[in-house]
Each structure stands twice: as C-alpha cells, then as structure tokens.
Design a protein around this motif. Structure first.
Motif, PDB file in Angstrom:
ATOM      1  N   THR A  79      18.712   5.356 -15.259  1.00  0.00           N
ATOM      2  CA  THR A  79      17.758   4.332 -14.849  1.00  0.00           C
ATOM      3  C   THR A  79      16.327   4.617 -15.299  1.00  0.00           C
ATOM      4  O   THR A  79      15.429   3.847 -14.999  1.00  0.00           O
ATOM      5  N   SER A 121       3.690   4.446 -11.647  1.00  0.00           N
ATOM      6  CA  SER A 121       5.072   4.903 -11.486  1.00  0.00           C
ATOM      7  C   SER A 121       5.854   3.916 -10.624  1.00  0.00           C
ATOM      8  O   SER A 121       5.269   3.136  -9.872  1.00  0.00           O
ATOM      9  N   SER A 122       7.187   3.959 -10.755  1.00  0.00           N
ATOM     10  CA  SER A 122       8.011   3.120  -9.882  1.00  0.00           C
ATOM     11  C   SER A 122       8.121   3.728  -8.493  1.00  0.00           C
ATOM     12  O   SER A 122       8.309   3.018  -7.517  1.00  0.00           O
ATOM     13  N   SER A 123       7.981   5.054  -8.392  1.00  0.00           N
ATOM     14  CA  SER A 123       7.906   5.746  -7.114  1.00  0.00           C
ATOM     15  C   SER A 123       7.344   7.139  -7.359  1.00  0.00           C
ATOM     16  O   SER A 123       7.369   7.645  -8.482  1.00  0.00           O
ATOM     17  N   ARG A 138       8.660   8.788 -10.788  1.00  0.00           N
ATOM     18  CA  ARG A 138       9.766   8.183 -11.542  1.00  0.00           C
ATOM     19  C   ARG A 138       9.228   7.010 -12.344  1.00  0.00           C
ATOM     20  O   ARG A 138       8.345   6.293 -11.886  1.00  0.00           O
ATOM     21  N   LEU A 139       9.819   6.825 -13.509  1.00  0.00           N
ATOM     22  CA  LEU A 139       9.529   5.657 -14.351  1.00  0.00           C
ATOM     23  C   LEU A 139      10.851   5.012 -14.730  1.00  0.00           C
ATOM     24  O   LEU A 139      11.828   5.713 -15.012  1.00  0.00           O
ATOM     25  N   PRO A 140      10.901   3.675 -14.757  1.00  0.00           N
ATOM     26  CA  PRO A 140      12.133   2.999 -15.140  1.00  0.00           C
ATOM     27  C   PRO A 140      12.338   3.042 -16.656  1.00  0.00           C
ATOM     28  O   PRO A 140      11.388   3.180 -17.421  1.00  0.00           O
TER      29      PRO A 140
END
Length: 153
Positions: A79, A121-123, A138-140
C-alpha cells in the motif's frame, strides 16, 4: 490443482541502517529512501518521502538526548511505504500528532518539520522502543507516470 496459478501477495521489503548521530546522517537517509523506493513500480512519492525522512532524521540529531546511533528503517508495503527513525531518547516528539493551536512564526527557521510530516503523510506517530523511541510516517503508493517513448515528442 486445476491449472490455476495462485499469486501470493508480494512480501514487503525493508531496509535498516544505523546512522551517525550527526547532521551527516541526513543525506545518507535521503539516499537510502530514494534507492528503496526506486525498487517498486508503484512506490510512494520519492520526493515527499525524502523530505519527510530528512525532517525525522534532523529532529533526531538535534533533539534526541545521548549520542548513540540513529537507526533508519524503510519498509516497502503493497500500500506504500513506512519510514521509521529510531533514536536513544525515550521522550516523545513534541506535537507530532497533536498540533499547536497557533501557526508557526514565519520568521523562525525552525518549527515546521513536524507540521510537514503531519500535513504530507497519510499517517504518522511515535512509539517507545527498548532503546528509546521510533518516530514514523506512512505514504501511500502512487502509480508511475507514463513516460513518452524515446525519440517521441
């Protein structure tokens, strides 16, 4: 079996490297992230990953107590990717997941790293480790852009 081939999901790949507790760690960390992400067709955005990694490593160098090594962990996931920076200081990073109510002073040179990590970041977050803490983001995954054939205009 009836001739059908089962495709198992790709096993996540990871890189782990000990970095010196000096500013020299920042370009090494950026290069590792760039190299790791180049391995995948649909990797996370390399420029964003490098920027956020540089912020995490610079924060660890500047703010982490002690002078033990900093560890960079890059995990490639189906992901996207997760990047962690481990340092010997157990104190959590200031305001990584809970932003200030006020905007940073535009004239100050510092104070935007965690804001960038939260925004891009995504989170993100942090967790205690046996030897200190790990701060992560995290990065998508993003699809590779199509490139024109060589010689085509």
């Amino acid at each position: 079996m009836n001739g059908t081939t089962l495709h198992e999901p790709p096993v996540p790949a990871s890189w782990r490297i000990a970095l010196p507790h000096t500013v020299a760690a920042v370009p090494v960390a950026r290069a590792l992230v760039r190299t790791a992400l180049a391995e995948l067709e649909n990797a996370a955005d390399s420029d964003t990953a490098e920027l956020l990694t540089a912020e995490l490593v610079a924060n660890a160098v500047e703010h982490a107590a002690g002078n033990g090594p900093i560890e960079l962990v890059v995990e490639l996931l189906p992901t996207g990717c997760q990047v962690e920076v481990h340092d010997p200081d157990p104190a959590p990073p200031g305001d990584l997941t809970h932003p200030h109510d006020t905007e940073p002073d535009p004239w100050q040179e510092h104070g935007r790293g965690l804001l960038l990590i939260r925004a891009l970041s995504s989170s993100c977050g942090h967790r205690p480790t046996e030897s200190g803490k790990a701060v992560w983001f995290r990065l998508p995954a993003v699809p590779q852009q199509r490139r024109p054939a060589q010689g085509a205009l």
